[in-house]
Design an enzyme around this catalytic site. Structure first.
Site, PDB file in Angstrom:
ATOM      1  N   ARG A   1       7.152   0.074   2.070  1.00 20.54           N
ATOM      2  CA  ARG A   1       6.968  -1.026   3.019  1.00 20.54           C
ATOM      3  C   ARG A   1       5.764  -1.879   2.649  1.00 20.54           C
ATOM      4  O   ARG A   1       4.821  -1.380   2.030  1.00 20.54           O
ATOM      5  CB  ARG A   1       6.828  -0.506   4.449  1.00 20.54           C
ATOM      6  CG  ARG A   1       5.736   0.534   4.632  1.00 20.54           C
ATOM      7  CD  ARG A   1       6.100   1.443   5.810  1.00 20.54           C
ATOM      8  NE  ARG A   1       5.048   2.368   6.179  1.00 20.54           N
ATOM      9  CZ  ARG A   1       4.784   3.502   5.533  1.00 20.54           C
ATOM     10  NH1 ARG A   1       5.466   3.813   4.450  1.00 20.54           N
ATOM     11  NH2 ARG A   1       3.832   4.303   5.950  1.00 20.54           N
TER      12      ARG A   1
ATOM     13  N   ASP B   1      -7.813   4.172   9.820  1.00 19.20           N
ATOM     14  CA  ASP B   1      -7.360   3.458   8.626  1.00 19.20           C
ATOM     15  C   ASP B   1      -8.432   3.702   7.570  1.00 19.20           C
ATOM     16  O   ASP B   1      -9.578   3.278   7.723  1.00 19.20           O
ATOM     17  CB  ASP B   1      -7.169   1.962   8.926  1.00 19.20           C
ATOM     18  CG  ASP B   1      -5.939   1.414   8.198  1.00 19.20           C
ATOM     19  OD1 ASP B   1      -5.583   1.973   7.138  1.00 19.20           O
ATOM     20  OD2 ASP B   1      -5.342   0.439   8.692  1.00 19.20           O
TER      21      ASP B   1
ATOM     22  N   LYS C   1      -3.369   4.675   6.762  1.00 20.59           N
ATOM     23  CA  LYS C   1      -3.643   5.271   8.068  1.00 20.59           C
ATOM     24  C   LYS C   1      -3.582   6.796   8.000  1.00 20.59           C
ATOM     25  O   LYS C   1      -2.617   7.346   7.483  1.00 20.59           O
ATOM     26  CB  LYS C   1      -2.616   4.775   9.072  1.00 20.59           C
ATOM     27  CG  LYS C   1      -2.677   3.271   9.267  1.00 20.59           C
ATOM     28  CD  LYS C   1      -1.539   2.803  10.159  1.00 20.59           C
ATOM     29  CE  LYS C   1      -1.475   1.304  10.229  1.00 20.59           C
ATOM     30  NZ  LYS C   1      -1.026   0.686   8.941  1.00 20.59           N
TER      31      LYS C   1
ATOM     32  N   CYS D   1      -9.922 -12.156  18.627  1.00 19.61           N
ATOM     33  CA  CYS D   1     -10.358 -10.859  19.134  1.00 19.61           C
ATOM     34  C   CYS D   1     -11.714 -10.554  18.512  1.00 19.61           C
ATOM     35  O   CYS D   1     -11.859 -10.603  17.296  1.00 19.61           O
ATOM     36  CB  CYS D   1      -9.383  -9.755  18.750  1.00 19.61           C
ATOM     37  SG  CYS D   1      -7.700 -10.048  19.302  1.00 19.61           S
TER      38      CYS D   1
ATOM     39  N   ASP E   1     -12.262  -0.014  12.951  1.00 17.46           N
ATOM     40  CA  ASP E   1     -12.566  -0.056  11.516  1.00 17.46           C
ATOM     41  C   ASP E   1     -14.047  -0.290  11.229  1.00 17.46           C
ATOM     42  O   ASP E   1     -14.810  -0.670  12.107  1.00 17.46           O
ATOM     43  CB  ASP E   1     -11.774  -1.186  10.849  1.00 17.46           C
ATOM     44  CG  ASP E   1     -10.321  -0.812  10.679  1.00 17.46           C
ATOM     45  OD1 ASP E   1     -10.035   0.383  10.509  1.00 17.46           O
ATOM     46  OD2 ASP E   1      -9.478  -1.725  10.729  1.00 17.46           O
TER      47      ASP E   1
ATOM     48  N   ARG F   1       0.822  -1.201   0.000  1.00 19.09           N
ATOM     49  CA  ARG F   1       0.000   0.000   0.000  1.00 19.09           C
ATOM     50  C   ARG F   1       0.856   1.251   0.000  1.00 19.09           C
ATOM     51  O   ARG F   1       0.538   2.230  -0.641  1.00 19.09           O
ATOM     52  CB  ARG F   1      -0.875  -0.039   1.254  1.00 19.09           C
ATOM     53  CG  ARG F   1      -1.546   1.263   1.579  1.00 19.09           C
ATOM     54  CD  ARG F   1      -2.764   1.041   2.418  1.00 19.09           C
ATOM     55  NE  ARG F   1      -3.654   0.101   1.773  1.00 19.09           N
ATOM     56  CZ  ARG F   1      -4.513  -0.690   2.406  1.00 19.09           C
ATOM     57  NH1 ARG F   1      -4.595  -0.651   3.711  1.00 19.09           N
ATOM     58  NH2 ARG F   1      -5.281  -1.513   1.743  1.00 19.09           N
ATOM     59  N   TYR F   2       1.929   1.229   0.761  1.00 15.25           N
ATOM     60  CA  TYR F   2       2.792   2.398   0.894  1.00 15.25           C
ATOM     61  C   TYR F   2       4.021   2.205   0.013  1.00 15.25           C
ATOM     62  O   TYR F   2       4.385   1.076  -0.314  1.00 15.25           O
ATOM     63  CB  TYR F   2       3.220   2.564   2.346  1.00 15.25           C
ATOM     64  CG  TYR F   2       2.079   2.815   3.310  1.00 15.25           C
ATOM     65  CD1 TYR F   2       1.475   4.064   3.374  1.00 15.25           C
ATOM     66  CD2 TYR F   2       1.617   1.806   4.147  1.00 15.25           C
ATOM     67  CE1 TYR F   2       0.442   4.308   4.265  1.00 15.25           C
ATOM     68  CE2 TYR F   2       0.577   2.042   5.047  1.00 15.25           C
ATOM     69  CZ  TYR F   2      -0.004   3.296   5.103  1.00 15.25           C
ATOM     70  OH  TYR F   2      -1.017   3.526   5.980  1.00 15.25           O
TER      71      TYR F   2
ATOM     72  N   CYS G   1      -4.850 -17.722  14.736  1.00 17.82           N
ATOM     73  CA  CYS G   1      -4.719 -16.974  15.983  1.00 17.82           C
ATOM     74  C   CYS G   1      -5.104 -17.896  17.123  1.00 17.82           C
ATOM     75  O   CYS G   1      -5.903 -18.815  16.939  1.00 17.82           O
ATOM     76  CB  CYS G   1      -5.654 -15.768  15.990  1.00 17.82           C
ATOM     77  SG  CYS G   1      -5.006 -14.375  15.048  1.00 17.82           S
TER      78      CYS G   1
ATOM     79  N   CYS H   1     -11.624  -7.935  15.700  1.00 17.74           N
ATOM     80  CA  CYS H   1     -10.645  -8.141  14.624  1.00 17.74           C
ATOM     81  C   CYS H   1     -11.071  -7.418  13.347  1.00 17.74           C
ATOM     82  O   CYS H   1     -12.204  -7.539  12.893  1.00 17.74           O
ATOM     83  CB  CYS H   1     -10.495  -9.629  14.324  1.00 17.74           C
ATOM     84  SG  CYS H   1      -9.241  -9.951  13.058  1.00 17.74           S
TER      85      CYS H   1
ATOM     86  N   ARG I   1      -9.849  -8.110  10.486  1.00 14.18           N
ATOM     87  CA  ARG I   1      -9.925  -9.130   9.426  1.00 14.18           C
ATOM     88  C   ARG I   1     -10.938 -10.202   9.833  1.00 14.18           C
ATOM     89  O   ARG I   1     -10.731 -11.388   9.613  1.00 14.18           O
ATOM     90  CB  ARG I   1      -8.543  -9.747   9.187  1.00 14.18           C
ATOM     91  CG  ARG I   1      -7.524  -8.697   8.833  1.00 14.18           C
ATOM     92  CD  ARG I   1      -6.239  -9.223   8.222  1.00 14.18           C
ATOM     93  NE  ARG I   1      -5.353  -8.091   7.971  1.00 14.18           N
ATOM     94  CZ  ARG I   1      -4.271  -7.809   8.693  1.00 14.18           C
ATOM     95  NH1 ARG I   1      -3.902  -8.609   9.678  1.00 14.18           N
ATOM     96  NH2 ARG I   1      -3.551  -6.740   8.427  1.00 14.18           N
TER      97      ARG I   1
HETATM   98  C1  PLP Z   1      -0.241  -0.320   8.841  1.00  5.91           C
HETATM   99  C2  PLP Z   1       0.260  -0.797   7.588  1.00  5.91           C
HETATM  100  C3  PLP Z   1       1.622  -0.678   7.247  1.00  5.91           C
HETATM  101  C4  PLP Z   1       2.628  -0.047   8.177  1.00  5.91           C
HETATM  102  O1  PLP Z   1       2.328   1.269   8.434  1.00  5.91           O
HETATM  103  P1  PLP Z   1       3.251   2.127   9.390  1.00  5.91           P
HETATM  104  O2  PLP Z   1       2.538   3.441   9.486  1.00  5.91           O
HETATM  105  O3  PLP Z   1       4.572   2.215   8.747  1.00  5.91           O
HETATM  106  O4  PLP Z   1       3.321   1.421  10.692  1.00  5.91           O
HETATM  107  C5  PLP Z   1       2.020  -1.146   6.032  1.00  5.91           C
HETATM  108  N1  PLP Z   1       1.161  -1.704   5.154  1.00  5.91           N
HETATM  109  C6  PLP Z   1      -0.142  -1.811   5.437  1.00  5.91           C
HETATM  110  C7  PLP Z   1      -1.047  -2.411   4.432  1.00  5.91           C
HETATM  111  C8  PLP Z   1      -0.644  -1.365   6.661  1.00  5.91           C
HETATM  112  O5  PLP Z   1      -1.947  -1.497   6.938  1.00  5.91           O
END
Ligand code: PLP
Length: 436
Positions: free
Chosen positions: A124, A338, A345, A137, A301, A120-121, A133, A140, A142
């Site tokens: 990362r 989110d 986020k 929870c 969420d 997504r980002y 699990c 959850c 998911r």
């Molecule tokens: C939360 C999340 C991350 C990590 O986000 P950070 O803000 O760096 O902690 C990476 N990918 C996805 C899909 C996420 O939901």
């Protein structure tokens, strides 16, 4: 470690339990509480006929699983208001689906280039290494997946995710999540971590796990020895209430911290559990005392079945207002929503900037004191066209990340000519296109 009263009571109510069994995580998993009779037996409580019916209907859609350890944290006297009970025992309210509920509100499935990876980002990715699990929870995100196919992906499947990371050089941070990654065996985790570590561009590995909260016995010495071979490794866990920081939990947090693993915590703001500034303050203080940095506080969420846990955003802002300035800066988590639809986020917090003119800003602090900050009369803004060789600021080009401007950053950057970001479905612009 001594046993609590309720642990002793539960152990006595179970057949053939020794103390070493109780502290064996695999034993805990084999003895997870999944049905009503065992639940009632072990806690010594009796539910009404109506409650039983509601329970059966709810678990048909969203099953229950509670580790004996986590069950033992429920205080029987007022169990219906107990934060551990509320997080682990099915509520008929889970079946209320509101108009705005979604099964995958974060569109994790859509942003998935290969099975098990959400990218997504820019730098990362999320790598789902487990669909299992120990404790389900109730909140959850998911929830759509909980219990429906409990399995640990095989090496081939996880290997495909790792291949994706290997051929995507912009990924410098890999977040292992699930399910709970710590339900994998030590050997399997060691294999995944070694594969990831062997990739040059992967700088940081993170693991998201709730085992320190619901199954602390999982954090064995052997596991910690495996983890510390793969530094820099970070762990994020998920405490929601101060009562979850038990002696057993605190001992394993210390073990992880002693292994040099930076610990963070992600809480979810949950109505009836922790939607209270005093509870939150106690929680963040206890976390910091145990070397865990509060990282995120999540707005609940829009996943199906969570409507009874949601609070207005104002509750989260009120909680932050009670933390920022009042307590150590590193005790304050970032409050995030989110974004439904997969926007990632989005941080929200109280407003501190009250007003500003061309050379002064007016701010307010946590006490309500209003102050002004005089900005410099002259500041030579310098035009950045990303020609770093010509620039006086010292950045060795080898150290410079090559990333093009993205999103709002584009609008602020000199080196990008974008002057507006326009939604793909803008009516006015589609009219223009038609005219052309
Ligand atoms: C939360 C999340 C991350 C990590 O986000 P950070 O803000 O760096 O902690 C990476 N990918 C996805 C899909 C996420 O939901």
């Amino acid at each position: 470690m001594t046993l609590s009263k309720s642990q002793t009571r539960i152990i006595n109510a179970m057949d053939d339990v020794s103390l070493s069994n109780w502290r064996d995580w695999r034993w805990q998993i084999r003895h997870c509480i999944r049905d009503l009779e065992t639940f009632e037996d072990l806690l010594g409580i009796e539910l009404s006929e109506g409650q039983r019916k509601a329970f059966s209907k709810t678990v048909e859609k969203f099953p229950m699983s509670i580790t004996p350890y986590y069950l033992s944290l429920i205080s029987v006297e007022d169990y219906e208001n107990d934060p551990v009970f509320k997080q682990s025992f099915p509520s008929p309210a889970e079946l209320q689906v509101t108009r705005y509920d979604m099964s995958d509100p974060l569109s994790e499935d859509k942003d998935s280039p290969v099975e098990g990876v959400t990218h997504r980002y820019p730098d990362r990715v999320l790598l789902l290494v487990s669909n299992v699990c120990s404790m389900y929870c109730r909140h959850c995100t998911r929830k759509r997946r909980v219990g429906d196919r409990d399995f640990i992906p095989d090496k081939e499947t996880i290997g495909k995710g790792i291949d994706y990371i290997r051929r995507t050089p912009q990924v410098r941070d890999v977040l292992m999540s699930g399910g709970d990654p710590f339900l994998l065996s030590d050997e399997y985790l060691d294999w995944i971590l070694s594969e990831l570590r062997a990739i040059d561009h992967v700088e940081v590995i993170r693991i998201g796990t709730r085992t320190p909260v619901v199954l602390p016995y999982r954090i064995t010495e052997n596991l910690v020895n495996v983890l510390k071979k793969h530094h820099p490794l970070w762990i994020n866990t998920h405490f929601n209430h101060p009562c979850e920081l038990t002696e057993s939990s605190r001992a394993v947090l210390a073990r992880l911290a002693d292994a040099g693993i930076p610990l963070g915590n992600q809480s979810v703001l949950l109505a009836g559990v922790n939607d209270c500034p005093r509870i939150m303050r106690k929680l963040v203080h206890k976390l910091a005392y145990n070397r865990v940095r509060p990282y995120y506080l999540y707005q609940c969420d829009l996943s199906e079945g969570l409507s009874h846990f949601r609070t207005p955003i104002g509750k989260g802002i009120e909680i932050l207002e009670s933390l920022i300035g009042h307590t150590s800066g590193f005790c304050v988590p970032t409050y995030v929503i989110d974004a439904p639809g997969g926007g990632g986020k989005i941080p929200v917090m109280p407003n501190y900037l009250v007003s500003w003119s061309t050379n002064k800003v007016v701010l307010r602090n946590y006490e309500g004191v209003i102050c002004s900050y005089k900005e410099p009369d002259s500041y030579e803004p310098y035009f950045c066209d990303r020609d770093c060789e010509k620039c006086d600021l010292q950045l060795k080009l080898d150290d410079a990340d090559e990333q093009k401007a993205l999103g709002i950053e584009k609008l602020l950057a000199d080196h990008d000519r974008t002057i507006a970001l326009v939604p793909a479905t803008n009516e006015r612009l589609s009219r223009r296109n038609n005219d052309e």
